[in-house]
Structure formats: C-alpha cells, structure tokens
Design a protein around this motif. Structure first.
Motif, short mmCIF file in Angstrom:
data_model
loop_
_atom_site.label_atom_id
_atom_site.label_comp_id
_atom_site.label_asym_id
_atom_site.label_seq_id
_atom_site.Cartn_x
_atom_site.Cartn_y
_atom_site.Cartn_z
N ARG A 179 0.68 -1.41 -0.17
CA ARG A 179 -0.26 -0.21 -0.11
C ARG A 179 1.01 1.28 -0.13
O ARG A 179 0.44 2.37 -1.22
CB ARG A 179 -1.15 -0.34 1.22
N TYR A 233 1.08 4.70 -2.49
CA TYR A 233 0.14 5.88 -2.02
C TYR A 233 1.68 6.39 -3.19
O TYR A 233 1.81 7.37 -4.17
CB TYR A 233 1.13 6.27 -1.00
N GLU A 235 -5.37 10.99 0.97
CA GLU A 235 -6.18 9.48 1.18
C GLU A 235 -5.76 8.78 2.13
O GLU A 235 -6.74 7.88 2.28
CB GLU A 235 -5.09 9.25 -0.28
N LYS A 242 -8.35 9.92 4.27
CA LYS A 242 -10.10 9.11 3.70
C LYS A 242 -9.82 8.07 4.14
O LYS A 242 -11.30 7.24 4.83
CB LYS A 242 -10.19 9.30 2.25
N GLU A 243 -9.06 7.07 4.53
CA GLU A 243 -8.61 5.36 5.06
C GLU A 243 -8.62 5.99 6.24
O GLU A 243 -8.78 4.77 6.94
CB GLU A 243 -7.71 4.28 4.61
#
Ligand code: ATP
Length: 239
Positions: A120, A124, A183, A186-187
């Motif tokens: 992940r 990013y 981002e 938002k997670e």
C-alpha cells in the motif's frame, strides 16, 4: 470527546517559554493543521504530543485518557506516530528495510497483512516501488519524505503527526504529498499537520489553528481561515 485534547499547555526549554497556554483539540477522522511563523511553537507542540518534551503545566488527553504520564514509546504503540521535520529515515537501509522498521511495534511482521501494508505504501508512492532495493541515503529529498511517511504508516497509526512534510520539496512532490495526506485521512487515519505552506495546509484542514509566539491566536475550519483577509495578509502571501 475528541481523540486528542490539549488544555492550557505550557512547555519551556529552560528559560525559553515555547508554549503559553495552548488549548486545542483533534477530532477523530479529521485533518487538523497548525500554521504559524518560524519559532511560533509548532514543532514544540508536536514533540509534546509524541512525548519527546514534557509539559510544565496543563493537561493532555488521548482517547479520553491522560497522556502526560505515558512514555513516548508507549504512545507509538497506542497509535500516535510522528513523522519528524527533517525526515530521519535510515540512510544505510533499503527502502524495503526502512518500511520494515516502521512496523517494529507490530506482532504480525511475517503476515500477509504486513506485506500488504508495504505494498500500500508503494501504491501511495510509486517512485518508492521502483526503488525498493535502493538505500535510503541515496534517495532524493522528496523520495525520503515519501519514505518517512510510508514508514510511519507501517505502524498503523491512529493519529499521524506530520511536521512540515512539504519542506524543501520540488512543486510536483508537494502536490503529491498533500494528495496522499488526504488519501491516508480518507482511509481513517486522523492527521495533525504542521506546515509553512499555509495555503495547502488550510485547504485540506477540517480544522486549523494559528500559533503566534507560543499561543493560539486563531482557530476555525480551514476554509474559513483560508478566506479570512487578515490570515491571507499574514500567512498566505496574498495582498
Ligand atoms: P519552525 O517552523 O522554525 O520549526 P516552530 O513553530 O516549529 O518553528 P518551535 O521549533 O516549536 O517553533 O520553537 C518555539 C520556540 O522555542 C522558539 O522560540 C525556539 O527558538 C525555541 N526552541 C525550540 N527548540 C529549542 C531548544 N531545543 N532549545 C531552546 N529553545 C528552543
């Protein structure tokens, strides 16, 4: 109840009073920005939260509990993770090894979830994926900043403290860093952001605080401060 609350916090370096009665709160799920001139006390505030500096007086709670007596290493285990100013990656280790080190507090280091989290970080920051076996010290400044953020995420933080993530970066990296910060938020990661780049910091902040010589002089939703002429004059280079 806010995730993090500071109430009337005072911090000094010897005789230098760096924080004078700071009161602020960070709601779970939000991006909160601290802006202010050099020496206003932004980094001191971050270090107080992460446990590198002690309070003289005042109170600080995290998840409703007193944080002031919790050791810095235990704060990391409770989900408070700081990406310091100046990055501090391990220069002799590869990108992948640096990410591994970020997950040192986890007990699942051989699991699929752990390697998924590494992947992940590469999603990013695709530039890091291309350089996963390169040693950290040979990365550019922008890439080191990405690695520092990626490494912090490996600890699965609940509250991520970012101190000047855009400092010294080329414009294309600055945009990317701010996009990734949104981002990450938002997670579900709560973010406290210190920035000289006030326009960007206010633009993405749910809530923001202005520090001046160790005091909070203004606070409000980021968009409100961004639209305020006195803030524009003082911090945004707009006239
Ligand atoms: P910058 O953007 O320049 O990092 P800042 O808002 O983060 O500024 P701080 O670094 O928190 O400001 O500094 C707040 C005050 O504390 C300043 O007056 C600074 O000179 C002082 N200060 C910071 N670190 C120390 C230290 N290690 N010893 C003594 N005084 C310090």
């Amino acid at each position: 109840m806010s995730l993090l609350e500071l109430h009337d916090v005072n911090v000094a370096y010897g005789r230098i009073q760096a924080l004078r009665g700071i009161t602020l709160s960070v709601e779970e799920g939000q991006i909160v920005s601290l802006i202010g001139a050099n020496g206003a006390g932004k980094t001191t505030t971050m270090k107080t939260i992460s446990g590198l500096l002690a309070l003289q007086s005042g109170s600080m709670t995290y998840d409703g509990k007193d944080l002031t007596k919790v050791r810095a290493d235990l704060r990391v285990r409770q989900g408070i993770c700081q990406v310091p100013e100046g990055r501090g990656i391990f220069p002799g280790m590869t990108v992948l090894e640096n990410l591994d080190m970020g997950g040192f507090v986890r007990s699942d280091r051989r699991s699929k979830e752990f390697s998924d989290d590494q992947e992940r970080a590469f999603t990013y920051f695709p530039r890091l994926a291309e350089r996963r076996n390169q040693v950290g010290g040979t990365l550019s400044g922008g890439e080191q900043q990405m690695l520092a953020i990626g490494r912090a995420l490996m600890a699965r933080p609940r509250l991520l403290l970012l101190d000047e993530p855009s400092m010294g970066l080329a414009p294309q990296f600055i945009q990317q860093i701010f996009r990734v910060i949104e981002e990450i938020n938002k997670e579900g990661v709560t973010i406290l952001l210190v920035e000289q780049n006030a326009t960007q910091a206010l633009g993405l902040a749910h809530q923001a605080y202005v520090l001046e010589t160790g005091e909070v002089t203004r606070s409000g939703p980021g968009s409100e401060l961004l639209a305020d002429p006195t803030i524009q004059d003082a911090y945004l280079g707009v006239s």
